[in-house]
Scaffold this active site. Sequence first.
Site, PDB file in Angstrom:
ATOM      1  N   HIS A  10       0.390  -1.721   0.323  1.00 36.17           N
ATOM      2  CA  HIS A  10       0.089  -0.218   0.788  1.00 36.17           C
ATOM      3  C   HIS A  10       0.863   1.438   0.023  1.00 36.17           C
ATOM      4  O   HIS A  10       2.073   1.650  -0.086  1.00 36.17           O
ATOM      5  CB  HIS A  10      -0.871   0.070   1.233  1.00 36.17           C
ATOM      6  CG  HIS A  10      -2.070  -1.620   0.916  1.00 36.17           C
ATOM      7  ND1 HIS A  10      -2.393  -1.433   0.363  1.00 36.17           N
ATOM      8  CD2 HIS A  10      -1.274  -2.620   1.944  1.00 36.17           C
ATOM      9  CE1 HIS A  10      -2.766  -3.143   0.598  1.00 36.17           C
ATOM     10  NE2 HIS A  10      -2.262  -3.256   1.542  1.00 36.17           N
ATOM     11  N   GLU A  24      -2.373   0.099   8.109  1.00 37.54           N
ATOM     12  CA  GLU A  24      -1.122  -1.091   7.470  1.00 37.54           C
ATOM     13  C   GLU A  24       0.057   0.413   7.105  1.00 37.54           C
ATOM     14  O   GLU A  24       0.761  -0.575   6.933  1.00 37.54           O
ATOM     15  CB  GLU A  24      -1.851  -1.525   6.476  1.00 37.54           C
ATOM     16  CG  GLU A  24      -1.202  -2.475   6.002  1.00 37.54           C
ATOM     17  CD  GLU A  24      -1.619  -4.041   4.736  1.00 37.54           C
ATOM     18  OE1 GLU A  24      -2.907  -3.393   3.915  1.00 37.54           O
ATOM     19  OE2 GLU A  24      -1.686  -4.560   4.705  1.00 37.54           O
ATOM     20  N   HIS A  79       3.265  -7.327   4.807  1.00 42.34           N
ATOM     21  CA  HIS A  79       1.368  -6.958   4.999  1.00 42.34           C
ATOM     22  C   HIS A  79       1.209  -6.749   6.537  1.00 42.34           C
ATOM     23  O   HIS A  79       1.102  -7.759   7.344  1.00 42.34           O
ATOM     24  CB  HIS A  79       0.539  -7.473   4.460  1.00 42.34           C
ATOM     25  CG  HIS A  79       0.694  -6.824   2.878  1.00 42.34           C
ATOM     26  ND1 HIS A  79      -0.522  -6.466   2.373  1.00 42.34           N
ATOM     27  CD2 HIS A  79       1.824  -7.043   1.741  1.00 42.34           C
ATOM     28  CE1 HIS A  79       0.299  -6.233   1.283  1.00 42.34           C
ATOM     29  NE2 HIS A  79       1.579  -6.341   0.408  1.00 42.34           N
ATOM     30  N   GLU A 141       1.899 -11.505   6.155  1.00 38.88           N
ATOM     31  CA  GLU A 141       0.295 -10.881   7.165  1.00 38.88           C
ATOM     32  C   GLU A 141       0.173 -11.077   8.333  1.00 38.88           C
ATOM     33  O   GLU A 141       1.096 -12.007   9.036  1.00 38.88           O
ATOM     34  CB  GLU A 141      -0.874 -11.450   5.709  1.00 38.88           C
ATOM     35  CG  GLU A 141      -1.105 -11.375   4.943  1.00 38.88           C
ATOM     36  CD  GLU A 141      -1.541 -10.443   4.533  1.00 38.88           C
ATOM     37  OE1 GLU A 141      -1.757  -9.229   6.006  1.00 38.88           O
ATOM     38  OE2 GLU A 141      -2.690  -9.950   3.556  1.00 38.88           O
TER      39      GLU A 141
END
Length: 257
Positions: A10, A24, A79, A141
């Site tokens: 992102h 995030e 992430h 993650e």
Amino acid sequence: MVKIFLDPGHGGTDPGAVGNGLQEKSLVLTIASLVRDMLLDEYLDVEVRMSRSTDVFVALSERSRLANQWGADYFMSIHINAGGGTGFESFIHSSRAARTVQLQNTVHDAIMEQLSVADRGKKSADFAVLRASSMPAILTENLFIDRVSDANLLKDAAFLRSVARGHVNGIVRAFQLQRKPGSGGGSVYRVQSGAFSSEQNATQLKTRLEQAGYQPFIRLEGGLYKVQVGAFSNQTNAEAFAVELRSKGFEAQVFLS
Ligand SMILES: [Zn+2]
């Protein structure tokens, strides 16, 4: 020379997952920057590039293109999860090349050694950055931003360092990186208040420490639940913190790692 491409997810107009006052995009940039700094400070013959090192938007296709063009040996996308679960999981592309699977096993296990959180497993998926990167690639993650207990860990700088250290340890093992001679750069003095074979006992101590205003977390290491209260790069500061803990009736020991 081993070339590691780090991809904090992102950025810019895309915050990624949000929750509990966290974004995030900024957490993963912090973690990836720590991974880069640890690798470059402490290890020989490793180069690191990042898909972004600031808060900017980078398209998914551009992330893989940069890694491919550079000829990276490993693509690591970082992430934070969302959607109501808890813990850590990693992904490789569904095509599951043998070398990619091997690297996932090494890196995933190294990260789990650093974190006392639920292991959601080694998974595969058809994610764009994994599909389009021509070298072995992994996507991690790291906990759930929308789960209060996970978010509290993500708000702890020492915990983010442990997440980064896990990624570093995985890379070091997978590519057999050698430490720089005499580099104390990565030494961390951990202040530990107890180590238990029972998770329940560790949790009780963690609660007592929290009630006293500290931010402890539990690391599962060598079969023991270790309650860590602080981490310092400077031994004197670590010892002083241990003295403070003892003055409040807690046990405290300093470990170098
Ligand atoms: Zn993401």
